[in-house]
Design a protein around this motif. Structure first.
Motif, PDB file in Angstrom:
ATOM      1  N   GLY A 129       0.802  -1.225   0.000  1.00  0.00           N
ATOM      2  CA  GLY A 129       0.000   0.000   0.000  1.00  0.00           C
ATOM      3  C   GLY A 129       0.832   1.270   0.000  1.00  0.00           C
ATOM      4  N   SER A 130       1.936   1.280   0.725  1.00  0.00           N
ATOM      5  CA  SER A 130       2.750   2.503   0.798  1.00  0.00           C
ATOM      6  C   SER A 130       3.459   2.763  -0.528  1.00  0.00           C
ATOM      7  N   ASN A 150      10.108  -6.124  -5.583  1.00  0.00           N
ATOM      8  CA  ASN A 150       9.347  -6.572  -4.421  1.00  0.00           C
ATOM      9  C   ASN A 150       9.629  -8.036  -4.146  1.00  0.00           C
ATOM     10  N   ARG A 151       9.600  -8.386  -2.856  1.00  0.00           N
ATOM     11  CA  ARG A 151       9.857  -9.774  -2.467  1.00  0.00           C
ATOM     12  C   ARG A 151       8.951 -10.718  -3.261  1.00  0.00           C
ATOM     13  N   THR A 152       7.669 -10.357  -3.372  1.00  0.00           N
ATOM     14  CA  THR A 152       6.733 -11.135  -4.183  1.00  0.00           C
ATOM     15  C   THR A 152       6.646 -10.443  -5.539  1.00  0.00           C
ATOM     16  N   ARG A 155       3.455  -8.765  -7.277  1.00  0.00           N
ATOM     17  CA  ARG A 155       2.878  -7.486  -6.797  1.00  0.00           C
ATOM     18  C   ARG A 155       3.574  -6.304  -7.467  1.00  0.00           C
ATOM     19  N   SER A 191       7.819  -3.074   4.612  1.00  0.00           N
ATOM     20  CA  SER A 191       7.587  -3.073   6.057  1.00  0.00           C
ATOM     21  C   SER A 191       8.541  -4.054   6.725  1.00  0.00           C
ATOM     22  N   ARG A 194       9.733  -3.215  10.147  1.00  0.00           N
ATOM     23  CA  ARG A 194       8.643  -3.207  11.131  1.00  0.00           C
ATOM     24  C   ARG A 194       8.294  -4.627  11.522  1.00  0.00           C
TER      25      ARG A 194
HETATM   26  P1  ATR Z   1       2.383  -1.000   3.558  1.00  0.00           P
HETATM   27  O1  ATR Z   1       1.050  -0.326   3.654  1.00  0.00           O
HETATM   28  O2  ATR Z   1       3.364  -0.532   4.581  1.00  0.00           O
HETATM   29  O3  ATR Z   1       2.945  -0.968   2.165  1.00  0.00           O
HETATM   30  P2  ATR Z   1       1.800  -3.743   3.031  1.00  0.00           P
HETATM   31  O4  ATR Z   1       0.749  -3.382   2.016  1.00  0.00           O
HETATM   32  O5  ATR Z   1       1.560  -4.880   3.979  1.00  0.00           O
HETATM   33  O6  ATR Z   1       2.125  -2.519   3.956  1.00  0.00           O
HETATM   34  O7  ATR Z   1       3.164  -3.998   2.214  1.00  0.00           O
HETATM   35  C1  ATR Z   1       4.352  -4.363   2.860  1.00  0.00           C
HETATM   36  C2  ATR Z   1       5.476  -4.377   1.838  1.00  0.00           C
HETATM   37  O8  ATR Z   1       6.703  -4.736   2.500  1.00  0.00           O
HETATM   38  C3  ATR Z   1       5.304  -5.391   0.717  1.00  0.00           C
HETATM   39  O9  ATR Z   1       5.929  -4.883  -0.446  1.00  0.00           O
HETATM   40  C4  ATR Z   1       6.053  -6.598   1.270  1.00  0.00           C
HETATM   41  O10 ATR Z   1       6.501  -7.525   0.302  1.00  0.00           O
HETATM   42  P3  ATR Z   1       5.505  -8.718  -0.181  1.00  0.00           P
HETATM   43  O11 ATR Z   1       4.578  -8.100  -1.192  1.00  0.00           O
HETATM   44  O12 ATR Z   1       6.422  -9.731  -0.757  1.00  0.00           O
HETATM   45  O13 ATR Z   1       4.780  -9.214   1.048  1.00  0.00           O
HETATM   46  C5  ATR Z   1       7.238  -5.904   1.879  1.00  0.00           C
HETATM   47  N1  ATR Z   1       7.916  -6.731   2.888  1.00  0.00           N
HETATM   48  C6  ATR Z   1       7.460  -7.116   4.097  1.00  0.00           C
HETATM   49  N2  ATR Z   1       8.387  -7.833   4.771  1.00  0.00           N
HETATM   50  C7  ATR Z   1       9.470  -7.937   3.953  1.00  0.00           C
HETATM   51  C8  ATR Z   1      10.757  -8.556   4.061  1.00  0.00           C
HETATM   52  N3  ATR Z   1      11.122  -9.234   5.167  1.00  0.00           N
HETATM   53  N4  ATR Z   1      11.623  -8.413   3.027  1.00  0.00           N
HETATM   54  C9  ATR Z   1      11.270  -7.739   1.914  1.00  0.00           C
HETATM   55  N5  ATR Z   1      10.057  -7.129   1.749  1.00  0.00           N
HETATM   56  C10 ATR Z   1       9.173  -7.224   2.749  1.00  0.00           C
END
Ligand code: ATR
Length: 280
Positions: A129-130, A150-152, A155, A191, A194
């Motif tokens: 989302g961010s 992105n990890r996935t 997306r 994130s 976080r």
């Molecule tokens: P936000 O509103 O903060 O963007 P979100 O929609 O939950 O929250 O998205 C989190 C992002 O952080 C996603 O791009 C996520 O990657 P995935 O789409 O693969 O889940 C990424 N993210 C979270 N943990 C991660 C990690 N350990 N390493 C790399 N990317 C991570």
């Protein structure tokens, strides 16, 4: 008294209630603004309950921004370009969705810090989302190229498709970034820290001495990425506190028709150091 709130999961540490209370004091507008914890599964119901109790507007933080988009009857162009909503306004019994993240980021970097984003080859890490909120605004601010990793990977592909600028925005696999050369702007919109990640592992070759590194997180969550940026030699390193204040100001203006002053609120939240943030 009008009712406003920020929804998120977790949300208890959100600074938004403090920021909006301060904007209200500053402009003489009476409002209350609370933080409401909502899981993705419970968000629609929590938003309905808020509306039934007279809620006039809401901000949405992680991980609810894409869900918020789906719950709005009317959306702004910038929300549609992002496929994500961070600001909801109740109008005629419906939620109207907008996204002030991108304008907040660009205002912080250009107006407060005096940085020029035009022509910067840019790497955006994350596609949640961010990342969705800031990607269109980075393109509008004139970056030369926007590479999204992105990890996935699906997306990232979906975000690139939504942006609709195949000449400037592309996705790359995270593991292939080592072959991408360097970037003049790197934005961490993940994130990961976080969620407990302590150390960011990215190739140092992504950064050059004039690279601006920006973490959309603030506080402790910004430390791992900004520490990587420092170790990689990035000259300018900025966390997301200024963006947080600016996106809040843009939301406040949508709701109340008055633009609050952000400098004082930013300085108060930052404490003594109101300059570029470093990780040390
Ligand atoms: P936000 O509103 O903060 O963007 P979100 O929609 O939950 O929250 O998205 C989190 C992002 O952080 C996603 O791009 C996520 O990657 P995935 O789409 O693969 O889940 C990424 N993210 C979270 N943990 C991660 C990690 N350990 N390493 C790399 N990317 C991570």
């Amino acid at each position: 008294m009008s009712h406003y709130a920020v929804f998120g999961h977790p949300v208890s540490h959100s600074l938004s209630p403090r920021i909006h209370a301060e904007f209200g004091r500053q402009t003489g507008i009476a409002l209350d603004y609370t933080a409401i914890e909502a899981t993705p599964a419970g968000f629609a119901q929590a938003l309905d309950a808020f509306a039934a109790a007279g809620g006039k507007g809401a901000n949405v933080t992680l991980p609810l921004k894409e869900a918020a988009f789906a719950l709005c009857s009317v959306t702004s162009e910038r929300a549609r370009r992002a496929g994500a909503v961070n600001t909801l306004t109740r109008n005629d019994g419906q939620w109207h969705g907008d996204n002030t993240d991108g304008i907040g980021l660009v205002r912080d970097l250009t107006a407060r810090l005096g940085l020029d984003l035009r022509g910067r080859r840019t790497l955006l890490l994350g596609a949640g989302g961010s990342a969705r909120g800031v990607a269109p605004a980075l393109l509008d601010a004139g970056v030369s190229e926007l590479v999204i990793a992105n990890r996935t990977p699906e997306r990232a592909d979906a975000l690139v498709d939504l942006l609709g600028e195949p000449g400037r925005a592309h996705s790359r696999y995270w593991n292939d970034l080592v072959n991408e050369g360097d970037f003049a702007l790197i934005v961490n919109a993940t994130s990961a820290s976080r969620d407990g990640l302590q150390e960011f592992s990215l190739p140092f070759a992504l950064a050059a001495s004039r690279t601006l590194a920006v973490d959309l997180n603030y506080g402790e969550a910004a430390i791992p990425f900004l520490a990587w940026a420092q170790a990689a030699g990035c000259r300018d390193r900025v966390d997301g506190l200024g963006m947080l204040v600016e996106q809040a100001a843009a939301a406040f203006e949508l709701w109340h028709g008055v633009r609050p002053d952000t400098a004082g609120v930013y300085a108060t939240l930052r404490g003594k150091d109101a300059s570029l943030v470093t990780a040390d």
